[in-house]
Design an enzyme around this catalytic site. Structure first.
Site, PDB file in Angstrom:
ATOM      1  N   GLU A  38      19.541  87.584  59.001  1.00 60.02           N
ATOM      2  CA  GLU A  38      18.280  88.167  59.454  1.00 60.02           C
ATOM      3  C   GLU A  38      17.638  87.375  60.597  1.00 60.02           C
ATOM      4  O   GLU A  38      16.425  87.483  60.815  1.00 60.02           O
ATOM      5  CB  GLU A  38      17.312  88.272  58.270  1.00 60.02           C
ATOM      6  N   HIS A  82      10.127  83.871  57.977  1.00 57.89           N
ATOM      7  CA  HIS A  82      10.433  85.054  57.166  1.00 57.89           C
ATOM      8  C   HIS A  82      10.724  84.567  55.758  1.00 57.89           C
ATOM      9  O   HIS A  82      11.526  83.651  55.567  1.00 57.89           O
ATOM     10  CB  HIS A  82      11.637  85.813  57.703  1.00 57.89           C
ATOM     11  N   HIS A  88      10.186  85.574  51.137  1.00 58.80           N
ATOM     12  CA  HIS A  88      10.005  86.573  50.079  1.00 58.80           C
ATOM     13  C   HIS A  88       9.014  86.075  49.039  1.00 58.80           C
ATOM     14  O   HIS A  88       9.129  86.426  47.867  1.00 58.80           O
ATOM     15  CB  HIS A  88      11.351  86.874  49.424  1.00 58.80           C
ATOM     16  N   HIS A 113      10.543  93.637  50.148  1.00 54.27           N
ATOM     17  CA  HIS A 113      11.383  92.606  50.712  1.00 54.27           C
ATOM     18  C   HIS A 113      10.644  91.281  50.900  1.00 54.27           C
ATOM     19  O   HIS A 113      11.025  90.274  50.329  1.00 54.27           O
ATOM     20  CB  HIS A 113      11.920  93.137  52.049  1.00 54.27           C
TER      21      HIS A 113
END
Lengths: 251, 251, 251, 251
Positions: free
Chosen positions: B77, B96, B98, B167
């Site tokens: 990603e 990024h 979660h 996500h």
């Protein structure tokens, strides 16, 4: 050690306990009034409480300014302490923190925070919520000067704790050991109340009589109070810094 | 160390902090733009952030491809980072992750995630929710190429954070220290809002004026900002890797 | 090491990971099918998973009985594993545990547990709830024999996970690494769903297409899958026991 | 060691386990009846359970008073133990604690605490709530004398656990190992029930038949019971203090 040295060491221990118990993180602070000069108090320089050592403690006046030349950065919000010490001669120690589980009660004010568990009784029967916006409009929410601090102290009144909307809380005690204990059990009381409300039905708060009975039985150096201080210091890895009420060191 | 060496060391520290603060686990990543070449950025090879060392840092272009021969596996990603750096010249660091407690706000969108606590102000007044399915239908939800990344960057717009439905989130800052702080307090703000709603009654969000007042007072290397970086690095066991803004090492 | 030695070492690692990630406590277990003899499987003797060493691993047949003389106590509920291995030739590893946050979904069945986050996709689109009382009436809820085990396996059907009412769950994977990952993210998915429901409004579940897209992209030894195994082993203090897919040891 | 020495060592281990499992903090205590003299019991002097050593154990009579000269401070609430041992000859070990997650069920009594998970079965089918105010009006909520203790014991009746409104719980077992296990799983059962109610719909409690089936299968030194004791002692760092049922030491 002199009693002043001991007090400053206790303040270091208080910093470490509050960090370990997750009352503070990088932010939040604890102060203690000078025992011989009520117009002064001790607090750390701008540093995360978990990292505070003796040399990080500075001495401030009731205007929130250092009483000696000081080149190191100070906490922006030291005026919380200054203003509460100014307004409340009975108060000898103050905590300001953002303990996560009290935050909802400052944000959604339909449910006042009140004692529901015996260890929460020391927050007192009434916990006002101070909103900096009421007096000062749009700010960065920080207590940056004595005007802010005095407005907060006014809201606190003669209570033990004031919530600060969208920010945290300020608590006031007669001793370090009292204000630390109060600040550790404050979030626990908040969680118990939140979950009791989730269960539904009537919530049984502590009565005013129960809160008073507990307050009148409280003593800063009773064995019961001491037990918690000793335990929290042990958890925080600073048993060796603890001085017992009789002046002896833990070992 | 050269300033580039320092930046890469800071990136290692950022990885460790995000792991310790449970923003990332085995998954999630953080990147920083090359200070001298805005078309490149640094990020770890495919590895859990807690295990990242200096040699694990790779240099990628804004197409998400390595600028040198690289035989090691890269994050699938990485296009999240490439696309945000491409779209946002003002952004110098991206996370990024979660983090568990922001997930509900991407799944049940009746309650938008907005700042309710002062430490949450840096997420900005508006946190859009990106749903990969809107543009790409049924996928494995991963941002696997520049098309996915650019669609996410479009949704992010000029905001600080976008939630990613089912996500996680992507956050964008002007510096590593800013994006790490933002990412640590994002889940805390989410928890405070969720619990405030459980208490019932009106929720007092931070006003736009308050959010702006806090943003305008922000500086990446202010003592207040530094205090958190130093503390988190200490908790994560990497105080010795921290370089102070004046170029000195912590000790 | 031979591949069998490696597999048994992996099983020890799986025990430790599940303990560290709080999927199991003193109770709960994980097993792996014999690679050369599909009618046998490996599992620890009766011992808390965090304490399991190589010598604690025993070899059982699909009747749940040891294939060699064994004087040590076995897990009472080993029939969960035996019955699932018997019914599902595609399954090579099984976990049974009582991870706290999945329990509510077995107790209050109005909200089925389904994937809402991408890391939860591997639990599959449908998670049946098995109630031992349906077939066996009042019991101590334990899966004490093959009849119990087969009834559970029937309920599990071709799914990845079955909840067990008032008790826990059983999960089934094609490899140890798959079943451990699935079991770690199962409680996280449960928490995300519970909190999304508390926020109110429509809950966006993963679509069947998304679940399938993720399943088809899954590979037990992809770098992404490996990244988590390596990280969890590191957290659990057993990096040194990890054998990489290429047969090399971590160091 | 003599069996009495072993029992006292087990009591030290029980203190440490309850601390590690967060059933107690600075407050809360555990006691065990004297095996040869049912009119006496052992309990620590006033000290946080995590810090208890062998020399901190004192011997009290069923009036809650020490049987030997004792200059050290005793727990104020030792009368909880005295009164339960007095009223319940079948009981050989008692815990009193304030485990956070049971508190809501004493405060909001619309939802009785009952077993919903198999590990919670040992709390028994009925968990009464004792409110000290019913008999004694406004107090500091502490069980400070035999009158208080006997009133609590009356409320407990023949049950395993009584909640104490706004305070905590008292639990009673046939052995240390039983009362510790019961006290560890009590808060877990409370959390599972609270969250099941949040999910909505019908809650499936354990049936009376299931609770009885589990109780009749229980044995203090079964391998299953032992497994948890051994594990918890290991987590609490006192494996070396554990004596196995066969009199051998763990190593």
């Amino acid at each position: 050690m002199s009693s002043l040295d001991t007090l400053i060491q206790d303040l270091v221990v208080a910093n470490r306990i509050l960090a370990k118990e997750e009352v503070v993180d990088a932010y939040g602070h604890v102060s203690v009034r000078h025992p011989d000069n009520p117009n002064r108090f001790f607090i750390a320089r701008s540093l995360a409480p978990d990292l505070v050592e003796r040399d990080d403690i500075v001495e401030l006046g009731l205007d929130g300014q250092p009483v000696r030349d000081e080149t190191r950065q100070l906490y922006l919000e030291r005026f919380i302490h200054a203003a509460i010490f100014e307004a409340r001669p009975d108060v000898h120690a103050v905590v300001h923190a953002h303990a996560e589980d009290i935050l909802p009660f400052g944000i959604a004010q339909a449910t006042p925070l009140r004692p529901v568990i015996h260890s929460g009784s020391f927050i007192g029967p009434h916990v006002p919520v101070w909103d900096i916006a009421d007096e000062f409009g749009d700010t960065d929410l920080l207590v940056r000067n004595m005007d802010h601090g005095r407005d907060l102290a006014r809201c606190l009144g003669s209570n033990k704790v004031a919530l600060m909307r969208g920010h945290g809380f300020a608590s006031a005690g007669r001793s370090l050991i009292e204000v630390v204990r109060l600040s550790v059990y404050l979030p626990r009381n908040a969680r118990a109340l939140l979950r009791a409300k989730q269960l539904g039905g009537e919530v049984k708060y502590l009565t005013e009589g129960e809160i008073n009975a507990r307050a009148s039985g409280y003593s800063a150096y009773s064995p019961e109070t001491w037990r918690a201080w000793e335990y929290w210091a042990s958890k925080a890895g600073c048993s060796h810094m603890v001085t017992r009420p009789d002046g002896k060191h833990e070992h």
